[in-house]
Enzyme design. Structure first.
Site, mmCIF file in Angstrom:
data_model
loop_
_atom_site.group_PDB
_atom_site.id
_atom_site.type_symbol
_atom_site.label_atom_id
_atom_site.label_comp_id
_atom_site.label_asym_id
_atom_site.label_seq_id
_atom_site.Cartn_x
_atom_site.Cartn_y
_atom_site.Cartn_z
ATOM 1 N N ASP A 113 -6.582 -6.306 -19.820
ATOM 2 C CA ASP A 113 -8.023 -6.448 -19.612
ATOM 3 C C ASP A 113 -8.526 -5.053 -19.226
ATOM 4 O OD1 ASP A 113 -10.604 -7.701 -18.913
ATOM 5 O OD2 ASP A 113 -9.991 -7.244 -16.860
ATOM 6 N N HIS B 165 5.132 10.357 16.471
ATOM 7 C CA HIS B 165 5.336 11.293 17.571
ATOM 8 C C HIS B 165 4.954 10.579 18.859
ATOM 9 C CE1 HIS B 165 5.471 15.236 19.568
ATOM 10 N NE2 HIS B 165 4.403 14.835 20.249
ATOM 11 N N GLU C 248 -5.280 1.382 9.743
ATOM 12 C CA GLU C 248 -4.506 1.338 10.981
ATOM 13 C C GLU C 248 -3.333 2.288 10.784
ATOM 14 O OE1 GLU C 248 -2.751 -1.932 14.135
ATOM 15 O OE2 GLU C 248 -3.134 -2.535 12.070
ATOM 16 N N TYR D 99 -7.680 8.612 21.781
ATOM 17 C CA TYR D 99 -8.832 7.914 21.233
ATOM 18 C C TYR D 99 -10.071 8.794 21.347
ATOM 19 C CZ TYR D 99 -5.671 3.963 21.737
ATOM 20 O OH TYR D 99 -4.586 3.129 21.662
ATOM 21 N N LYS E 56 4.900 -2.901 18.873
ATOM 22 C CA LYS E 56 6.220 -3.361 19.283
ATOM 23 C C LYS E 56 7.275 -3.052 18.239
ATOM 24 C CE LYS E 56 4.323 -7.072 22.133
ATOM 25 N NZ LYS E 56 4.225 -8.537 22.342
ATOM 26 N N ARG F 251 4.383 0.119 -0.101
ATOM 27 C CA ARG F 251 4.409 -1.296 -0.485
ATOM 28 C C ARG F 251 3.040 -1.912 -0.262
ATOM 29 N NH1 ARG F 251 4.123 -3.346 4.461
ATOM 30 N NH2 ARG F 251 5.200 -2.270 6.153
ATOM 31 N N ASP G 233 -12.207 -4.211 -17.466
ATOM 32 C CA ASP G 233 -13.005 -4.152 -16.246
ATOM 33 C C ASP G 233 -12.293 -4.808 -15.072
ATOM 34 O OD1 ASP G 233 -15.223 -2.930 -17.560
ATOM 35 O OD2 ASP G 233 -15.707 -4.874 -18.438
#
Length: 377
Positions: free
Chosen positions: A15, A314, A309, A321, A252, A334, A17
């Site tokens: 296909d 390190h 995310e 932030y 974690k 993946r 589009d």
């Protein structure tokens, strides 16, 4: 590990589009502008109702959904020139050129079967000649009696390739296209162009996240040879913004807190990238350049726009932030899933390879103030 062969196929029918080229974004932009004329607002919720349909069928949906005071034919006449002006901006889907060149290089016959009329196909492909020159046959909706979901367009493509339908593999992004291909008794790989829709594609023989995830050997075709130690090199791309607190899902597993990148102002480039796990290099404006692994997706799940995310490989003594962060993404791992400890280990080793290591000194980073400037936000 090589997957077992689902079925031996001899040719591939694509296909256009949403599968090979990213038209959904342009469609939304055109409709957003056009509907203002009728004092209506396009919010994208109806996009799933028009994906895979012929232009006239899509026009009928828009007329009905927005109660427009004109016929579907008149609407098509009005906004067709608007679309034509945008086709020059049409980009290939990630992995499209890689797949087409791979199949062509191995002598695999290919065809294109699109619900667009021939004139539209020719215009779109004029900006992607590598795609156009790779097809032994091109079938448009105005060259058959019925477009998808009728099987006619795929049966005609097989006929022009001189192939039995049972030996054909179809790659499609829409439900009408998948229905058409299955009705033609062909094998189908679904590559949903809309988010969180995979559960609707149960009739497909295989559902993948993007063309980056296709494994030709699953269908008896020559395998790719460009995966390196579990990573796929991609054309590098850049993005940057302030760091915001992450969702902690990866903390974690990775042993390092995850953070998110504010993508305000970068939604366009992010929308072009398939959801998935990627890696590369990142520069913190006050600290230096580090290895990183990241997830692009609808985080938290069911978001309406993609987010990033990421995890810097390190251990920092304090949070960062709010600081400015810039990324050079150089490889793919993946499809989208929570980041895992194994991802960090894989990326640590991969980025030592010369193929990836050279991007630590990417020119993009040179334009960004370094640690000596102390540019906290």
């Amino acid at each position: 590990m090589m997957d077992s062969v689902k079925k031996q196929v001899c040719c591939v029918i694509f296909d256009l589009d949403g599968t090979l080229v990213n038209t959904d974004g342009l469609v939304s932009e055109v409709l957003k502008v056009y509907l203002v004329k009728h004092k209506k607002k396009w919010d994208g919720r109806e996009i799933h109702k028009i994906v895979g349909k012929t232009p006239l069928e899509a026009a009928a949906v828009i007329v009905e959904e927005y109660a427009l005071p004109l016929s579907k034919e008149d609407l098509l006449l009005e906004f067709s020139p608007m679309f034509s002006d945008q086709w020059c901006k049409l980009k290939a889907q990630p992995g499209a050129y890689r797949l087409i060149k791979h199949l062509r290089g191995h002598g695999v016959k290919m065809a294109l079967a699109s619900n667009s009329p021939r004139a539209n196909i020719e215009t779109k492909l004029s900006y992607h000649l590598t795609l156009k020159e790779s097809f032994a046959a091109i079938v448009a909706s105005d060259e058959v009696k019925e477009g998808k979901p009728s099987p006619e367009i795929y049966l005609e493509a097989a006929k022009r390739l001189n192939m039995d339908p049972s030996n054909c593999l179809v790659i499609e992004d829409s439900l009408p296209g998948i229905c058409a291909a299955k009705a033609a008794e062909m094998e189908v790989i679904a590559v949903p162009s809309l988010p969180n829709q995979s559960h609707l594609y149960t009739t497909a023989d295989e559902v993948i996240n993007s063309l980056l995830d296709i494994r030709p050997e699953t269908w008896g075709l020559p395998p790719f040879k460009d995966w390196i130690d579990g990573t796929l090199p991609i054309e590098p791309w850049h993005i940057g913004g302030p760091v915001i607190k992450g969702y902690d899902r990866g903390s974690k597993m990775l042993g390092i807190p995850t953070a998110s990148l504010s993508v305000e102002g970068s939604a366009a480039i992010l929308s072009e990238q398939p959801a998935g796990a990627y890696f590369g290099w990142t520069k913190l404006s006050t600290r230096g350049v580090y290895k990183m692994v990241m997830s692009i997706g609808w985080n938290p799940y069911n978001n309406t726009e993609k987010t990033i995310e990421l995890c810097l490989l390190h251990k920092f003594d304090e949070d960062f932030y709010g600081e400015e962060l810039h990324l050079v993404i150089v490889g793919y791992i993946r499809p989208e899933a929570n980041l895992k400890h194994e991802d960090g280990e894989l990326v640590e080793k991969a980025l030592e390879l010369p193929l990836y290591a050279k991007y630590k000194d990417e020119e993009y980073f040179n334009s960004i103030p370094g640690p000596d400037h102390h540019n906290h936000l």
